[in-house]
Enzyme design. Sequence first.
Site, PDB file in Angstrom:
ATOM      1  N   ASN A  27       0.799  -1.139  -0.023  1.00 52.55           N
ATOM      2  CA  ASN A  27       0.088   0.063  -0.013  1.00 52.55           C
ATOM      3  C   ASN A  27       0.933   1.235   0.096  1.00 52.55           C
ATOM      4  O   ASN A  27       1.564   1.798   1.216  1.00 52.55           O
ATOM      5  CB  ASN A  27      -0.850  -0.064   1.348  1.00 52.55           C
ATOM      6  CG  ASN A  27      -1.843   1.369   1.426  1.00 52.55           C
ATOM      7  OD1 ASN A  27      -1.830   2.095   0.814  1.00 52.55           O
ATOM      8  ND2 ASN A  27      -2.444   1.250   2.696  1.00 52.55           N
ATOM      9  N   TRP A  28       1.026   1.877  -1.207  1.00 50.27           N
ATOM     10  CA  TRP A  28       1.810   3.116  -1.451  1.00 50.27           C
ATOM     11  C   TRP A  28       1.189   4.431  -0.723  1.00 50.27           C
ATOM     12  O   TRP A  28       1.959   5.173  -0.851  1.00 50.27           O
ATOM     13  CB  TRP A  28       2.256   3.044  -2.679  1.00 50.27           C
ATOM     14  CG  TRP A  28       3.030   2.164  -3.432  1.00 50.27           C
ATOM     15  CD1 TRP A  28       3.620   1.084  -2.568  1.00 50.27           C
ATOM     16  CD2 TRP A  28       3.616   1.944  -4.616  1.00 50.27           C
ATOM     17  NE1 TRP A  28       4.317   0.161  -3.394  1.00 50.27           N
ATOM     18  CE2 TRP A  28       4.205   0.739  -4.702  1.00 50.27           C
ATOM     19  CE3 TRP A  28       3.358   2.735  -5.907  1.00 50.27           C
ATOM     20  CZ2 TRP A  28       5.041   0.164  -5.805  1.00 50.27           C
ATOM     21  CZ3 TRP A  28       4.009   2.082  -7.146  1.00 50.27           C
ATOM     22  CH2 TRP A  28       4.896   0.906  -7.071  1.00 50.27           C
ATOM     23  N   LYS A  29       0.028   4.341  -0.365  1.00 48.12           N
ATOM     24  CA  LYS A  29      -0.558   5.463   0.439  1.00 48.12           C
ATOM     25  C   LYS A  29      -0.406   6.870  -0.495  1.00 48.12           C
ATOM     26  O   LYS A  29      -0.483   6.800  -1.902  1.00 48.12           O
ATOM     27  CB  LYS A  29       0.098   5.598   1.794  1.00 48.12           C
ATOM     28  CG  LYS A  29      -0.282   4.173   2.728  1.00 48.12           C
ATOM     29  CD  LYS A  29       0.003   4.403   4.255  1.00 48.12           C
ATOM     30  CE  LYS A  29      -0.233   3.059   4.815  1.00 48.12           C
ATOM     31  NZ  LYS A  29      -0.054   3.047   6.141  1.00 48.12           N
ATOM     32  N   HIS A  57      -9.730   1.141   4.481  1.00 55.77           N
ATOM     33  CA  HIS A  57      -8.361   1.155   5.503  1.00 55.77           C
ATOM     34  C   HIS A  57      -8.587   1.928   6.611  1.00 55.77           C
ATOM     35  O   HIS A  57      -9.382   3.263   6.530  1.00 55.77           O
ATOM     36  CB  HIS A  57      -7.096   1.740   4.459  1.00 55.77           C
ATOM     37  CG  HIS A  57      -6.019   1.672   5.056  1.00 55.77           C
ATOM     38  ND1 HIS A  57      -5.436   2.639   5.869  1.00 55.77           N
ATOM     39  CD2 HIS A  57      -4.790   0.850   5.135  1.00 55.77           C
ATOM     40  CE1 HIS A  57      -4.430   2.309   6.285  1.00 55.77           C
ATOM     41  NE2 HIS A  57      -4.044   1.264   5.623  1.00 55.77           N
ATOM     42  N   GLU A  93      -6.901   4.405   7.863  1.00 56.16           N
ATOM     43  CA  GLU A  93      -6.751   5.858   7.591  1.00 56.16           C
ATOM     44  C   GLU A  93      -7.897   6.531   7.030  1.00 56.16           C
ATOM     45  O   GLU A  93      -8.450   7.512   7.109  1.00 56.16           O
ATOM     46  CB  GLU A  93      -5.769   6.071   6.811  1.00 56.16           C
ATOM     47  CG  GLU A  93      -4.274   5.819   7.587  1.00 56.16           C
ATOM     48  CD  GLU A  93      -3.092   5.341   6.821  1.00 56.16           C
ATOM     49  OE1 GLU A  93      -3.137   5.450   5.578  1.00 56.16           O
ATOM     50  OE2 GLU A  93      -2.045   4.620   7.425  1.00 56.16           O
ATOM     51  N   GLU A 107      -5.658  -5.407  10.295  1.00 51.58           N
ATOM     52  CA  GLU A 107      -4.544  -4.412  10.538  1.00 51.58           C
ATOM     53  C   GLU A 107      -4.910  -3.625  11.909  1.00 51.58           C
ATOM     54  O   GLU A 107      -5.816  -2.555  11.938  1.00 51.58           O
ATOM     55  CB  GLU A 107      -4.636  -3.439   9.251  1.00 51.58           C
ATOM     56  CG  GLU A 107      -4.454  -3.776   8.132  1.00 51.58           C
ATOM     57  CD  GLU A 107      -3.606  -2.629   7.131  1.00 51.58           C
ATOM     58  OE1 GLU A 107      -2.582  -3.029   6.749  1.00 51.58           O
ATOM     59  OE2 GLU A 107      -4.492  -1.793   6.742  1.00 51.58           O
ATOM     60  N   GLY A 158       2.511   1.797  10.893  1.00 48.21           N
ATOM     61  CA  GLY A 158       3.124   2.833  10.740  1.00 48.21           C
ATOM     62  C   GLY A 158       4.118   3.068  12.107  1.00 48.21           C
ATOM     63  O   GLY A 158       4.584   4.230  12.149  1.00 48.21           O
ATOM     64  N   SER A 188       3.230  -2.753  10.334  1.00 54.73           N
ATOM     65  CA  SER A 188       4.634  -2.826  10.553  1.00 54.73           C
ATOM     66  C   SER A 188       5.264  -4.091  10.040  1.00 54.73           C
ATOM     67  O   SER A 188       6.246  -4.733  10.658  1.00 54.73           O
ATOM     68  CB  SER A 188       4.848  -2.314  11.981  1.00 54.73           C
ATOM     69  OG  SER A 188       4.598  -1.049  12.121  1.00 54.73           O
ATOM     70  N   GLY A 226       2.921  -1.407   4.270  1.00 56.68           N
ATOM     71  CA  GLY A 226       2.766   0.031   4.005  1.00 56.68           C
ATOM     72  C   GLY A 226       4.192   0.397   3.722  1.00 56.68           C
ATOM     73  O   GLY A 226       4.800   0.344   2.703  1.00 56.68           O
ATOM     74  N   GLY A 227       4.742   1.093   4.788  1.00 57.16           N
ATOM     75  CA  GLY A 227       6.247   1.638   4.827  1.00 57.16           C
ATOM     76  C   GLY A 227       7.266   0.852   4.203  1.00 57.16           C
ATOM     77  O   GLY A 227       7.978   1.163   3.159  1.00 57.16           O
TER      78      GLY A 227
HETATM   79  P1  PGA Z   1       2.575  -0.169   7.726  1.00 55.26           P
HETATM   80  O1  PGA Z   1       1.037   0.161   7.149  1.00 55.26           O
HETATM   81  O2  PGA Z   1       3.172  -1.346   7.116  1.00 55.26           O
HETATM   82  O3  PGA Z   1       3.556   1.019   7.437  1.00 55.26           O
HETATM   83  O4  PGA Z   1       2.556  -0.232   9.287  1.00 55.26           O
HETATM   84  C1  PGA Z   1       0.390  -0.776   6.818  1.00 55.26           C
HETATM   85  C2  PGA Z   1      -0.904  -0.313   6.300  1.00 55.26           C
HETATM   86  O5  PGA Z   1      -1.189   0.580   6.570  1.00 55.26           O
HETATM   87  O6  PGA Z   1      -1.484  -1.143   5.299  1.00 55.26           O
END
Ligand code: PGA
Length: 251
Positions: free
Chosen positions: A9-11, A95, A97, A167, A173, A213, A234-235
């Site tokens: 997920n490149w956000k 998600h 967010e 998640e 994050g 993470s 994500g990251g």
């Molecule tokens: P993260 O994000 O790996 O940076 O914790 C995961 C996500 O939000 O899908």
Amino acid sequence: MRKPVIAGNWKLFKSIGEAVALVNELKPLVSGAQGVEIVVAPVFTSLSRVSDAAKDSRIKIAAQDCYWEEEGAFTGEVSPKLLKDAGCSYVIIGHSERRQFFGETDATVNKKINAVIAAGLTAIVCVGESLAERESAQTFSVIETQIQGGLTGLAKEALSHIIIAYEPVWAIGTGKTASEGQAQEVHSFIRQLIARIFDQSVAGAVRILYGGSVKPDNVKGLMSQPDIDGALVGGASLKAESFSAIVCFNN
Ligand code: PGA
């Protein structure tokens, strides 16, 4: 039986040029990955170009959100039909967010899932509890409400077009991963819940990803759990080196 999925997920990161460069860098690094489905989710503006760049590879494309109407006077929105046109085969829905910052609810998640499936795409449906909810022992009830609300009214056949992503919000994050045991406990709960709502065979087939993470050094342990069928990253998905290492966890 359940093919693992590793999704990045490149956000809200990367220009078109950077996104195309990343997918081009990933292609040779993941071409030998064993027994895994590979997905990346760039921002809307990069979807079409990244999809073109990934055509000669095993990398599939996801969008990070969508609207539930196919077309109309809905300024600023994008429909699953147009995401498919841009080269997507998956859409991430709900998600944390989006729930936290953009008013996503279980009801809108439900509408979006229906629209995604109607367009012939697969929905990656995210659920997860906050730290306060975990600390007050509400994890299972929060997950149950999100799954019941998100999947309400769906026929059991629809579940073959759904991937669940667990998640925990406190792990996104933050560098704090759920332990293998904590993740497995919730994944197993979700699978039993799906069995209760639909049936055992649907529950046995649905893939449940863990997100929060995930890194090259913890993916193997997570993937060794019986009910963890992949990762939403994500990251660590923003760099070819770390994402390809996660994708190749099985090699
Ligand atoms: P993260 O994000 O790996 O940076 O914790 C995961 C996500 O939000 O899908």
